[in-house]
Design an enzyme around this catalytic site. Structure first.
Site, PDB file in Angstrom:
ATOM      1  N   LYS A 172     -21.682  37.224  -8.657  1.00  0.00           N
ATOM      2  CA  LYS A 172     -22.022  37.316  -7.375  1.00  0.00           C
ATOM      3  C   LYS A 172     -20.696  36.731  -6.639  1.00  0.00           C
ATOM      4  CE  LYS A 172     -24.653  37.800  -3.645  1.00  0.00           C
ATOM      5  NZ  LYS A 172     -24.773  38.993  -3.143  1.00  0.00           N
ATOM      6  N   GLY A 174     -25.984  40.624   2.418  1.00  0.00           N
ATOM      7  CA  GLY A 174     -25.007  39.791   3.241  1.00  0.00           C
ATOM      8  C   GLY A 174     -24.257  38.632   2.562  1.00  0.00           C
ATOM      9  N   CYS A 197     -17.804  44.927   1.354  1.00  0.00           N
ATOM     10  CA  CYS A 197     -19.335  44.718   1.652  1.00  0.00           C
ATOM     11  C   CYS A 197     -19.381  45.258   2.744  1.00  0.00           C
ATOM     12  CB  CYS A 197     -19.404  43.083   1.554  1.00  0.00           C
ATOM     13  SG  CYS A 197     -21.080  42.896   2.224  1.00  0.00           S
ATOM     14  N   LYS A 226     -11.942  45.890  -5.529  1.00  0.00           N
ATOM     15  CA  LYS A 226     -13.136  46.823  -5.311  1.00  0.00           C
ATOM     16  C   LYS A 226     -13.129  47.559  -4.123  1.00  0.00           C
ATOM     17  CE  LYS A 226     -18.269  46.642  -6.025  1.00  0.00           C
ATOM     18  NZ  LYS A 226     -19.131  45.900  -6.369  1.00  0.00           N
ATOM     19  N   ILE A 284     -17.001  52.634  -6.936  1.00  0.00           N
ATOM     20  CA  ILE A 284     -17.085  52.149  -5.841  1.00  0.00           C
ATOM     21  C   ILE A 284     -18.021  51.210  -5.392  1.00  0.00           C
ATOM     22  CG2 ILE A 284     -16.580  54.835  -4.832  1.00  0.00           C
ATOM     23  CD1 ILE A 284     -19.461  55.263  -4.432  1.00  0.00           C
TER      24      ILE A 284
END
Lengths: 313, 258
Positions: free
Chosen positions: A44, A71, A129, A164, A190
């Site tokens: 994570k 989030g 993100c 990423k 992706i």
């Protein structure tokens, strides 16, 4: 049969990994998954300070997919090192620490803290993100910033650096080239696509942040095309990600140009999905007389065919 | 210990208006599951519906589990239409159970709003084993949506007055707490958030301890997706997870979702 995958100083057992944000820190999956059979676990996202994450609702299912707006909820890098890393290390699988941050300095600080620890095989830098207003896409949609972050982090570690990338850009190949030039060892292609769902009865958005990140089989064809595009523009390895549910899905990515794959949303349904996929890839290779999984990578036979991507890659 | 088990459908029964029970074999999970815990079920091998669906366990008898549900969307339609012998992919037991055998209470007051009865069959059987006195208060829109199977000491309230007292289940509970002297009561509640919030307020008024079981969207059911935050009070962190830290919470420990 050779299944191993080398990335800089790291050697992984196979080419199937658990994607960041879909496997926690590995410890929640042990009852039902023999994680030693994975190539590795992408943690994570870790930030300097713990993050509470977004208000509920954070998830909603959509056709063959799901939207999330977590989030970057995480325990923070210090707690990760003190409470999670020892167990992760004992699991006999690759450990790739995923780093998220709101500033370039924070990326550097988190990396420095992790770099002092043994047992971390590589870093994945989350510049993609879609669910935070600071950091995240504000970096990942800006090619110069993505390049700068990569460059700054490259100079701080000898461990493999994976960036990423987000699909929410016009040409992912441009970003892939930029991070390759800045010294990244690999890219992950992706992250989720920005998506949205509306509750028509309440006329409210399904997620607390209105939009979220779309994942799951719904995005697989998009992800595959992005991997194909990126693979035509860089030499560094690509981790293919996007709705991989089974071995055949994973094989599509390898053949299209990914050197390895990350399994994400499938873990929510079956935390052992990645293991089943790794075994399925091996079975496919045996069946087709392939003695190294590496020989599948980029083996797509397009003949004389041209893609629209070829006009800009 | 979380177990993944492939189960065989035994029965699908309509037990109320648009309310169904699904019973399936589950030799491993049925031995482990406690009242208030849930299972996360996938009823197809395809990608739509994609995710598992979480259900409280209504009953655990021998090697079988039963769940109770409203038919709302594609997944619950799939479950309603299942035939005997069909296969289910079940993950469980998940979450923390009700504190059903604490010596700090003697009378269990079970309060369900609508399908809030979902964990109450198994809770009733465990409370009986612990020799607790049980009062079960069921609130629903109408008598057709009342389910009483395997429950004890049932009193009913309906919005339209078609059965029992006209009003909400919290109204019903209030009259009971006002008129009856209960021996060391504790409330076990399950239902919509508004009903649970009203229940928690009432529990505070009468100084009765209260555990609530929450329902909400989640993807994995065991903590890895971080998709089911519940706002908590008095802690350093802002959220707990409904799936892993709940779904049962002390009513004073959380802020109810709106």
């Amino acid at each position: 049969m050779v299944t191993s995958f080398r990335l800089g100083s790291a050697v992984f057992k196979n080419r199937v990994f658990a994607a960041s944000g879909t496997y926690g820190y590995g410890d929640d999956c042990l009852d039902v998954a023999d994680v030693a059979k994975l190539g590795g676990i992408f943690t994570k996202s870790l930030s300097m300070k713990p993050r509470d994450g977004n208000a509920p609702p954070r998830v909603v299912e959509t056709p063959s997919g799901m939207l999330n707006s977590i989030g970057l909820a995480n325990i923070g890098v210090e707690k990760f090192i003190n409470e999670k890393l020892a167990l992760l290390r004992s699991l006999d699988t690759g450990i790739i620490a995923n780093i998220a941050a709101s500033s370039i300095d924070e990326y550097c600080a988190v990396l420095d803290v992790l770099d002092a620890e043994v047992g971390i095989d590589a870093y994945e830098i989350n510049v993609s993100c879609p669910n935070v207003r600071e950091g995240g896409l504000s970096f990942g949609m800006n090619c110069e910033l993505t390049e700068e972050i990569t460059h700054r982090l490259r100079s701080r570690t000898t461990r493999p650096l994976i960036v990423k990338l987000t699909p929410n850009v016009t040409h992912i190949s441009q970003f892939a080239r930029a991070v390759e030039g800045a010294g990244a060892d690999a890219i992950s292609v992706i992250n989720t696509l920005i998506g949205m769902a509306v509750n028509v009865d309440s006329r409210k958005p399904a997620l607390s942040t209105v939009t979220g990140g779309l994942s799951g089989p719904a995005i697989r064809p998009v992800a595959l095309a992005k991997v194909y595009e990126a693979s035509k523009s860089v030499k560094i390895p690509i981790f293919g990600i996007g709705g991989i549910m089974n071995a055949r899905d994973a094989l599509e990515f390898l053949i299209a140009g990914a050197s390895a794959v990350q399994v994400g949303t499938a873990n929510f349904i079956d935390p052992a999905a990645g293991i089943t996929i790794a075994e399925g890839i091996e079975a496919y290779c045996l069946q087709h007389g392939i003695n190294d999984v590496a020989s599948l990578v980029g083996s797509l036979d397009v003949g004389e065919a041209l893609s629209v991507l070829d006009t800009w890659v | 210990m979380m177990i993944r088990e492939f189960s065989r459908v035994e029965t699908v029964e309509e037990v109320g208006e648009n309310i169904f029970t699904l019973t399936f074999t589950s030799p491993l999970i049925s031995q482990e599951i406690l009242p208030g815990q849930f299972v996360n079920i996938k009823g197809n091998q395809y990608t739509d519906p994609l995710l598992r669906r979480p259900f409280s366990v209504y009953l655990a008898e021998q090697d079988r589990l039963s769940i109770i549900f409203n038919v709302i969307g594609r997944a619950t339609t799939l479950f309603r239409n299942m035939k005997i012998g069909d296969s289910l992919d079940v993950l469980g037991p998940l979450g923390v159970p009700y504190d059903y055998d604490s010596p700090t209470f003697h009378t269990a007051v079970l309060m369900a709003g609508g399908l809030g009865v979902a964990p109450f069959g198994i809770l009733t059987s465990y409370l009986k084993r612990s020799s607790k006195t049980i009062i079960t208060l069921l609130g629903a829109q109408t008598s057709k949506r009342i389910v009483t199977h395997h429950l004890e000491g049932v009193r009913i309230s309906t919005d339209d007055g078609s059965s029992g007292m006209r009003g909400t289940v919290v109204d019903l509970a209030r009259t009971i707490f006002h008129t009856v002297k209960l021996n060391q009561p504790k409330i076990f509640a399950c239902g919509p958030n508004k009903m649970l919030e009203a229940t928690a307020r009432m529990a505070d008024e009468f100084a009765v301890s209260c555990e609530v079981s929450l329902e909400g969207p989640m993807a994995c059911g065991f903590g890895i997706c971080q998709g089911c935050p519940v706002e908590i009070v008095g802690q350093e962190r802002k959220y707990s997870l409904m799936c892993k830290d709940g779904p049962v919470f002390d009513s004073r420990s959380i802020r109810f979702p709106r």
